[in-house]
Scaffold this motif. Structure first.
Motif, PDB file in Angstrom:
ATOM      1  N   PHE A  54       0.835  -1.202   0.000  1.00 49.26           N
ATOM      2  CA  PHE A  54       0.000   0.000   0.000  1.00 49.26           C
ATOM      3  C   PHE A  54       0.870   1.253   0.000  1.00 49.26           C
ATOM      4  O   PHE A  54       0.568   2.243  -0.685  1.00 49.26           O
ATOM      5  N   ASP A  55       1.960   1.201   0.742  1.00 54.22           N
ATOM      6  CA  ASP A  55       2.889   2.329   0.774  1.00 54.22           C
ATOM      7  C   ASP A  55       3.506   2.565  -0.603  1.00 54.22           C
ATOM      8  O   ASP A  55       3.674   3.715  -1.026  1.00 54.22           O
ATOM      9  N   ALA A  56       3.836   1.475  -1.302  1.00 54.71           N
ATOM     10  CA  ALA A  56       4.394   1.610  -2.649  1.00 54.71           C
ATOM     11  C   ALA A  56       3.407   2.310  -3.575  1.00 54.71           C
ATOM     12  O   ALA A  56       3.790   3.154  -4.400  1.00 54.71           O
ATOM     13  N   TYR A  57       2.127   1.960  -3.433  1.00 51.00           N
ATOM     14  CA  TYR A  57       1.097   2.633  -4.228  1.00 51.00           C
ATOM     15  C   TYR A  57       1.023   4.121  -3.882  1.00 51.00           C
ATOM     16  O   TYR A  57       0.895   4.973  -4.776  1.00 51.00           O
ATOM     17  N   LEU A  58       1.127   4.448  -2.598  1.00 46.75           N
ATOM     18  CA  LEU A  58       1.084   5.856  -2.187  1.00 46.75           C
ATOM     19  C   LEU A  58       2.257   6.634  -2.774  1.00 46.75           C
ATOM     20  O   LEU A  58       2.095   7.781  -3.218  1.00 46.75           O
ATOM     21  N   TYR A  59       3.434   6.023  -2.786  1.00 51.51           N
ATOM     22  CA  TYR A  59       4.593   6.704  -3.369  1.00 51.51           C
ATOM     23  C   TYR A  59       4.412   6.918  -4.872  1.00 51.51           C
ATOM     24  O   TYR A  59       4.870   7.925  -5.424  1.00 51.51           O
ATOM     25  N   TYR A  60       3.744   5.978  -5.514  1.00 50.60           N
ATOM     26  CA  TYR A  60       3.449   6.171  -6.935  1.00 50.60           C
ATOM     27  C   TYR A  60       2.490   7.342  -7.127  1.00 50.60           C
ATOM     28  O   TYR A  60       2.652   8.149  -8.060  1.00 50.60           O
TER      29      TYR A  60
END
Length: 259
Positions: free
Chosen positions: A210-216
């Motif tokens: 989920f964090d990776a998606y937020l960084y995207y």
């Protein structure tokens, strides 16, 4: 114009893509290992090594991205280099990634190096926690140095960056708990990868994903800001050219009339 808008770098885009792919891979293999206890261990080790290599590459991409916006794209080349906290964060990220790679390689002989694997994982996740702290510190320093005119930027719920930092820290803490628990259980009970540890790892994987998606999403927002800023500057330059052309034309007309 927002003073925090910096030239967008596609290094960060690919770093985010690798981050997403890597965490999806970790979540998948951890789930498979939890559901299928008899899953091929050698193949699992190869997957973990591949994923660890992905995160070494990811750390390198984020470091290159730091170089691009902190050094290459800085407005005044004579000014001191800023974003020192982010550089320290990159160093910790690289350190943690390499420790995880070493532990993944040692997993091919897990029966011999279990304690070392858990120890390297513990060092690696602590490095990621240090990274998260320096990232947040650098973010706060940037806003103090150059306050944003946008009320949705900074330590406010509307800022995606804040949630990305929080999720990264939460995921790292979950992994720290899982690794610490695994180390304690192994040293006291001689049990490797109990179900509780695997469940914590999968939870950490979910939060990291989920964090990776937020960084995207952060990257997309930064790109949108940069594109808007670039277009605004282009229009300003175009209007300036038109204004100069109009003034020159009026001057020529007046000159002709005087003659």
């Amino acid at each position: 114009m927002d003073s925090l808008v910096v030239p967008i770098s596609y290094w960060s885009y690919w770093a985010n893509v690798v981050y997403i792919l890597g965490m999806f891979g970790y979540l998948t293999i951890d789930t498979i290992n939890y559901i299928f206890k008899s899953f091929n261990e050698s193949f699992s080790c190869f997957i973990y090594v591949f994923l660890a290599i992905l995160f070494v590459i990811d750390a390198a991409l984020y470091t290159i991205d730091w170089y691009m916006y902190a050094i290459k794209f800085r407005q005044n080349k004579n000014e001191p280099i800023e974003y020192e906290a982010e550089l320290v964060a990159c160093l910790f990220q690289n350190l943690g990634s390499y420790f995880y790679l070493i532990s993944a390689l040692l997993a091919f002989n897990k029966s011999r190096f279990v304690k070392e694997i858990l120890l390297y994982n513990l060092i690696g996740i602590n490095a990621f926690l240090m990274e998260s702290g320096f990232i947040f510190l650098g973010w706060r320093i940037s806003f103090r140095r150059k306050p944003s005119t946008n009320p949705k930027r900074g330590c406010v719920p509307q800022d995606v960056y804040m949630w990305a930092f929080i999720m990264y820290t939460v995921a790292s803490l979950i992994y720290l708990c899982a690794t610490t628990l695994a180390y304690r259980i192994y040293t006291t009970l001689n049990i490797v990868n109990p179900n509780g540890v695997l469940i914590l790892q999968m939870l950490g994987d979910l939060v990291y994903l989920f964090d990776a998606y937020l960084y995207y999403e952060c990257w997309k927002r930064d790109k949108q800001d940069y594109d808007m800023n670039t277009e605004r500057q282009r229009l300003i330059a175009l209007n300036l050219v038109k204004q100069l052309a109009t003034e020159n034309l009026n001057y020529d007309i007046k000159t002709d009339d005087n003659e």
